[in-house]
Design a protein around this motif. Sequence first.
Motif, PDB file in Angstrom:
ATOM      1  N   ASP A 183      47.752 -10.058  37.761  1.00  0.00           N
ATOM      2  CA  ASP A 183      47.980  -8.784  37.059  1.00  0.00           C
ATOM      3  C   ASP A 183      48.666  -9.000  35.713  1.00  0.00           C
ATOM      4  N   ASP A 184      48.129  -8.386  34.703  1.00  0.00           N
ATOM      5  CA  ASP A 184      48.639  -8.451  33.326  1.00  0.00           C
ATOM      6  C   ASP A 184      48.514  -9.850  32.726  1.00  0.00           C
ATOM      7  N   THR A 185      47.818 -10.767  33.431  1.00  0.00           N
ATOM      8  CA  THR A 185      47.545 -12.097  32.882  1.00  0.00           C
ATOM      9  C   THR A 185      46.044 -12.270  32.669  1.00  0.00           C
ATOM     10  N   ASP A 229      51.089 -17.319  33.216  1.00  0.00           N
ATOM     11  CA  ASP A 229      51.674 -16.100  33.785  1.00  0.00           C
ATOM     12  C   ASP A 229      52.194 -15.213  32.654  1.00  0.00           C
ATOM     13  N   ASP A 230      52.300 -13.905  32.905  1.00  0.00           N
ATOM     14  CA  ASP A 230      52.850 -12.999  31.883  1.00  0.00           C
ATOM     15  C   ASP A 230      54.356 -12.779  32.057  1.00  0.00           C
ATOM     16  N   ASP A 236      48.353 -16.475  37.225  1.00  0.00           N
ATOM     17  CA  ASP A 236      48.792 -15.186  37.728  1.00  0.00           C
ATOM     18  C   ASP A 236      47.607 -14.218  37.596  1.00  0.00           C
TER      19      ASP A 236
HETATM   20 MG    MG Z   1      51.614 -10.636  36.180  1.00  0.00          MG
END
Ligand code: MG
Length: 215
Positions: free
Chosen positions: A9-11, A163-164, A7
């Motif tokens: 974003d944020d990962t 992934d987050d 993933d």
């Molecule tokens: Mg994400």
Amino acid sequence: MKLIVFDLDDTLYSATSGVFARMDKKINAFVMRELGLAPDAADRLRRDYWRRYGTTLRGLMLHHGVDPERFLQEVHDVRPHELLGPDPELDAALAAIPARKVVHTNAIREHAERVLAALGVRHHFAAIYDIRFDAYRPKPNARALARILRQEGAKPHETLVVDDQPANLAAAARLGCRTVLVSAHKGHWRMRIPRVHLLPAWLERVHAQFGFAWA
Ligand SMILES: [Mg+2]
């Protein structure tokens, strides 16, 4: 292990970087303007769509006939290079993993390119699969992931998904992929690392414990 599907974003960067917060604001602004809603009503609606469909966009397309490209260009106009810098530790971590690496994101390719360039890690990824890849159908729907595996020629048990979002991992696990959550918070998924940088060490530990090997 042949393929790692990351993933974005944020990962690949920290959830505290502020990049996603900027997108959040843009999504709220879009929903308020397009649907004529007050801030809290807009926020409620998009959270509801996000829970039901995986993205706000999916709800806007299904219920309001919103043009996906207009939405996507607007909400991804967040200049990630202002918030993210080169990440040599991530660069080294990715280099240490001898598997093919791809990105699978609910964002658009342009945003993914901007984020990966800002982090200085674009060269590690053989492909970017964005929200357009499966006609704007977002994760956690596993249809796009199944298509990615076919295209990459990888079997689910040879694939690790990073992934987050636990919902995205649940869908990947149902497909038969191996999964690991990237999250600073405990208890959301059976396999978890607090930061993506720890992936090589985690893989070595898992390999020692369970014995799965690189292809
Ligand atoms: Mg994400």
